[in-house]
Design a protein around this motif. Sequence first.
Motif, PDB file in Angstrom:
ATOM      1  N   ASP A 105      30.905  37.060  44.712  1.00 54.06           N
ATOM      2  CA  ASP A 105      31.521  38.011  43.769  1.00 54.06           C
ATOM      3  C   ASP A 105      32.656  38.745  44.479  1.00 54.06           C
ATOM      4  O   ASP A 105      32.413  39.507  45.412  1.00 54.06           O
ATOM      5  CB  ASP A 105      30.461  39.002  43.286  1.00 54.06           C
ATOM      6  N   PRO A 106      33.917  38.527  44.068  1.00 53.30           N
ATOM      7  CA  PRO A 106      35.040  39.161  44.774  1.00 53.30           C
ATOM      8  C   PRO A 106      34.998  40.687  44.758  1.00 53.30           C
ATOM      9  O   PRO A 106      35.384  41.325  45.749  1.00 53.30           O
ATOM     10  CB  PRO A 106      36.275  38.610  44.052  1.00 53.30           C
ATOM     11  N   LYS A 107      34.525  41.300  43.674  1.00 49.47           N
ATOM     12  CA  LYS A 107      34.462  42.761  43.623  1.00 49.47           C
ATOM     13  C   LYS A 107      33.396  43.291  44.586  1.00 49.47           C
ATOM     14  O   LYS A 107      33.612  44.283  45.275  1.00 49.47           O
ATOM     15  CB  LYS A 107      34.154  43.219  42.199  1.00 49.47           C
ATOM     16  N   GLU A 130      35.978  33.085  46.484  1.00 50.48           N
ATOM     17  CA  GLU A 130      37.146  32.784  45.664  1.00 50.48           C
ATOM     18  C   GLU A 130      37.514  34.011  44.830  1.00 50.48           C
ATOM     19  O   GLU A 130      36.660  34.641  44.217  1.00 50.48           O
ATOM     20  CB  GLU A 130      36.834  31.603  44.747  1.00 50.48           C
ATOM     21  N   GLY A 131      38.795  34.381  44.843  1.00 48.99           N
ATOM     22  CA  GLY A 131      39.255  35.536  44.092  1.00 48.99           C
ATOM     23  C   GLY A 131      39.393  36.800  44.919  1.00 48.99           C
ATOM     24  O   GLY A 131      39.885  37.821  44.423  1.00 48.99           O
ATOM     25  N   GLU A 133      40.821  36.639  48.144  1.00 49.97           N
ATOM     26  CA  GLU A 133      41.717  36.332  49.264  1.00 49.97           C
ATOM     27  C   GLU A 133      42.835  37.360  49.444  1.00 49.97           C
ATOM     28  O   GLU A 133      43.456  37.423  50.507  1.00 49.97           O
ATOM     29  CB  GLU A 133      42.302  34.923  49.120  1.00 49.97           C
ATOM     30  N   HIS A 134      43.095  38.197  48.407  1.00 49.92           N
ATOM     31  CA  HIS A 134      44.107  39.243  48.557  1.00 49.92           C
ATOM     32  C   HIS A 134      43.715  40.246  49.645  1.00 49.92           C
ATOM     33  O   HIS A 134      44.577  40.943  50.189  1.00 49.92           O
ATOM     34  CB  HIS A 134      44.309  39.971  47.221  1.00 49.92           C
ATOM     35  N   THR A 192      35.097  24.623  41.880  1.00 42.82           N
ATOM     36  CA  THR A 192      35.712  25.703  42.651  1.00 42.82           C
ATOM     37  C   THR A 192      37.078  25.289  43.163  1.00 42.82           C
ATOM     38  O   THR A 192      37.363  24.102  43.295  1.00 42.82           O
ATOM     39  CB  THR A 192      34.810  26.083  43.849  1.00 42.82           C
TER      40      THR A 192
END
Length: 336
Positions: A105-107, A130-131, A133-134, A192
Amino acid sequence: MSKKVSMKRIATELGVSVALVSYVLNGKMTDRINEDTAKRILDLANKLNYRPNQIAKSLKNNKTYTMGLIVADISNFFYSHLARYIEEEANAHGYNLIFGSAYEDPKRFENILNILIARQVDGLILAIPEGAEHCISYLKEMEIPFVLIDREFPQFEKITTINLDNFKSSKSVANHFLSQGFKRLGAVGLSTKLHHLQERKRGFMETALASLPADAVHSYEIIEEQLNEEIEHVITAAIHRDRLDALCFFTNKIAMAALPIIVKLNIKVPNDIAIICFDEAEAYKLFSCPLSYVRQPLQAMSNLAVNHLTDSGRRLESNHIKFDADLVINKSSLRV
């Protein structure tokens, strides 16, 4: 609880200076200190169960002697084993490990990352979902030491990544199936965009398609959240619709979902279909047929990640370190 032992007490009991005790206990100026004196200091420190004052040490060195680890999913055997090896190596270097699981979960990953940064950890080992990477750009701007493990993002060329050579590893799986004379191959992966899993798929598919017609090679992708609901449909389609005689599971999470279905459907391994799994799990031993699997060098990868963050003089030859895997051959992938 016993009273904390200080350097001053050790110095007083031995009749030496506090500075000398500090040098010995911190391993400094060893070539200028009498060996017998150093031994007396170390022996007494051990006898009194001396423990360094980590707060004072942190203030002096501007270090917290903590390291942060965020794994993608601690429920995955791969990451639980990885976390154990990383913690052992960090402890061996005098660091404590604080870790959390993002559960892909990116969040959640970003929240845990902010907590670790607030704790002022000295370095981070990350399996970024995934999501998220920022976060790499943010870490670079903050100049926080970090290394990626089991994940790579090609758009960030200058960051340090420690990974399996996934293309080469899955290529070896396909070549093994071909060497056994299997004619209809397939692989089950996750849906993915993660680069390392895409490379795993590419290695298998390119190798199989170089030797077999297109209709004899199949790739199946499952959304991870729907794995338990979809895996029976995929197994059934692979055997009855696509008539495969060999199948690879690209993660042990997929394998752990698929193996009970194979038992349920009374599919004989390797008579009806040959099987190779990625990574190893204790539960594999419960399967009726000894399973072939791709074994990643988890301890070597973990040790390198920790050493990269703790050894200030260490310089890796490349930003992108790829390890070879071992293909462990058992009955499940052998032609009967």
